[in-house]
Enzyme design. Structure first.
Site, short mmCIF file in Angstrom:
data_model
loop_
_atom_site.label_atom_id
_atom_site.label_comp_id
_atom_site.label_asym_id
_atom_site.label_seq_id
_atom_site.Cartn_x
_atom_site.Cartn_y
_atom_site.Cartn_z
N ARG A 19 0.81 -1.21 0.00
CA ARG A 19 0.00 0.00 0.00
C ARG A 19 0.85 1.27 0.00
NH1 ARG A 19 -5.49 -0.17 1.65
NH2 ARG A 19 -6.43 -1.74 0.28
N HIS A 44 16.95 -8.95 4.29
CA HIS A 44 17.64 -9.24 3.03
C HIS A 44 17.30 -8.13 2.04
CE1 HIS A 44 19.16 -12.56 0.14
NE2 HIS A 44 19.26 -11.38 -0.46
N ARG A 46 17.10 -6.37 -1.07
CA ARG A 46 17.42 -6.72 -2.45
C ARG A 46 17.51 -5.44 -3.29
NH1 ARG A 46 17.11 -12.13 -3.35
NH2 ARG A 46 16.19 -13.39 -1.68
N GLU A 71 21.53 -9.87 5.05
CA GLU A 71 21.85 -10.83 4.01
C GLU A 71 21.80 -10.15 2.65
OE1 GLU A 71 18.91 -13.93 4.40
OE2 GLU A 71 20.16 -14.94 5.87
N THR A 101 13.50 -15.64 -5.06
CA THR A 101 14.05 -15.72 -3.72
C THR A 101 15.44 -16.34 -3.84
OG1 THR A 101 13.70 -16.47 -1.43
CG2 THR A 101 13.14 -18.03 -3.18
N HIS A 191 16.23 -20.88 5.26
CA HIS A 191 15.42 -20.94 4.05
C HIS A 191 14.41 -22.09 4.09
CE1 HIS A 191 14.64 -19.06 0.09
NE2 HIS A 191 14.00 -20.17 -0.06
N GLY A 214 11.88 -16.70 8.19
CA GLY A 214 10.99 -15.59 7.89
C GLY A 214 9.69 -16.01 7.26
N HIS A 215 9.77 -16.56 6.05
CA HIS A 215 8.54 -16.77 5.28
C HIS A 215 7.52 -17.61 6.04
CE1 HIS A 215 6.41 -16.54 1.42
NE2 HIS A 215 5.92 -17.70 1.79
C1 DXP Z 1 18.96 -16.18 2.12
C2 DXP Z 1 17.63 -16.77 2.29
O1 DXP Z 1 17.40 -17.90 2.02
C3 DXP Z 1 16.56 -15.94 2.79
O2 DXP Z 1 17.02 -15.30 3.88
C4 DXP Z 1 16.16 -14.86 1.86
O3 DXP Z 1 16.39 -13.65 2.50
C5 DXP Z 1 14.70 -14.90 1.58
O4 DXP Z 1 14.49 -13.82 0.72
P1 DXP Z 1 12.99 -13.41 0.37
O5 DXP Z 1 12.33 -13.03 1.68
O6 DXP Z 1 13.17 -12.25 -0.59
O7 DXP Z 1 12.35 -14.63 -0.24
N1 LIG Z 2 18.54 -17.00 5.72
C1 LIG Z 2 17.19 -17.52 5.69
C2 LIG Z 2 16.24 -16.46 6.12
O1 LIG Z 2 16.64 -15.42 6.62
C3 LIG Z 2 14.79 -16.66 5.99
O2 LIG Z 2 14.47 -17.56 4.96
P1 LIG Z 2 12.91 -17.94 4.85
O3 LIG Z 2 12.53 -18.51 6.20
O4 LIG Z 2 12.17 -16.66 4.57
O5 LIG Z 2 12.82 -18.95 3.74
#
Ligand code: DXP
Ligand SMILES: NCC(=O)COP(=O)(O)O
Length: 240
Positions: A19, A44, A46, A71, A101, A191, A214-215
């Protein structure tokens, strides 16, 4: 030794950017995630700023009171920014600018001179270095030759295989971790780690210092709430 949880907040920035405002606040989430028990914050940034922006990096620096892990692919702008911000750790990732990614670890043999120079630059600035690495024991020696402090095991392949065959999924990671310890390298991982697969991974990888997640974590927090989710991850990592 308990493995530290570093929460990657890229996806908070993804939602915020949808947004163009400041909701949800990346900085407030970083403050709260640490309050809820996160032992580090990972970002991270980018080149296309699809989620974490350069401004986020500088805004977050004074607020990360645990460990700040930045990162990225070590392009010149990235190196300059990291040297200015001075996080506790920098993790070098070889992903292309247009990659959806991160999708591979470093070929440290081919890029030995480049990585050695970059690692030296960051270490001389007092920043711990980590190199993103596929689970390949033979690559560990080349990673060690760069002078890096740590490797980060790229765990996408583990996450994909784990539901089908956990023992097969962990094998290469275990062997790579053993080799890293032999070479005196610290071991991080990340990851696609999740509440489903993390305990098996951390129980079977020796000397695992840190996971950055993270994800899955942010996705799970949509159902469980951020505090409950972070606490659930910390329970997976606890060594009773
Ligand atoms: C290095 C790695 O595997 C993740 O930390 C990466 O930062 C994920 O990046 P995205 O959140 O852009 O998918
Ligand atoms: N280095 C991995 C990271 O920071 C997070 O990866 P993800 O859990 O978003 O796949």
């Amino acid at each position: 030794m308990t493995t530290k949880l570093s929460v990657n907040i890229n996806k908070i920035a993804t939602l915020r950017n949808a947004r163009g405002g400041d909701v949800p606040s990346v900085t407030q989430i970083a403050i709260d995630a640490q309050k809820f028990g996160a032992q580090g914050i990972t970002i991270h940034p980018r080149p296309d700023e699809r989620h974490i922006t350069r401004k986020d990096v500088y805004d977050l620096k004074p607020l990360v009171t645990t460990e700040f892990n930045i990162e990225g692919n070590p392009y010149p702008d990235f190196i300059k920014m990291v040297l200015e911000v001075k996080p506790e750790q920098v993790t070098l990732v070889p992903d292309a600018e247009d990659a959806i990614t991160s999708n591979a670890g470093w070929d440290c043999k081919t890029h030995l001179d480049k990585l050695t120079d970059i690692v030296s630059t960051f270490k001389n600035a007092g920043i711990r270095t980590s190199i993103f690495l596929d689970p390949n024991p033979e690559m560990v020696e080349w990673a060690a030759k760069t002078g890096t402090d740590r490797i980060e095991l790229y765990t996408e392949a583990f996450a994909k295989e784990y539901p089908n065959d956990p023992e097969a999924a962990i094998k290469d990671y275990y062997e790579t971790a053993v080799k890293a310890t032999e070479f005196g390298l610290g071991i991080n991982a990340g990851h696609d780690l999740s509440l489903e697969n993390l305990k098996y991974f951390s129980d079977n990888i020796p000397n695992l210092l840190e996971v950055s997640i993270g994800h899955a974590l942010i996705s799970e927090a949509l159902y469980m709430g951020l505090e409950n989710t972070i606490q659930a991850y910390l329970k997976r990592l606890a060594k009773w």
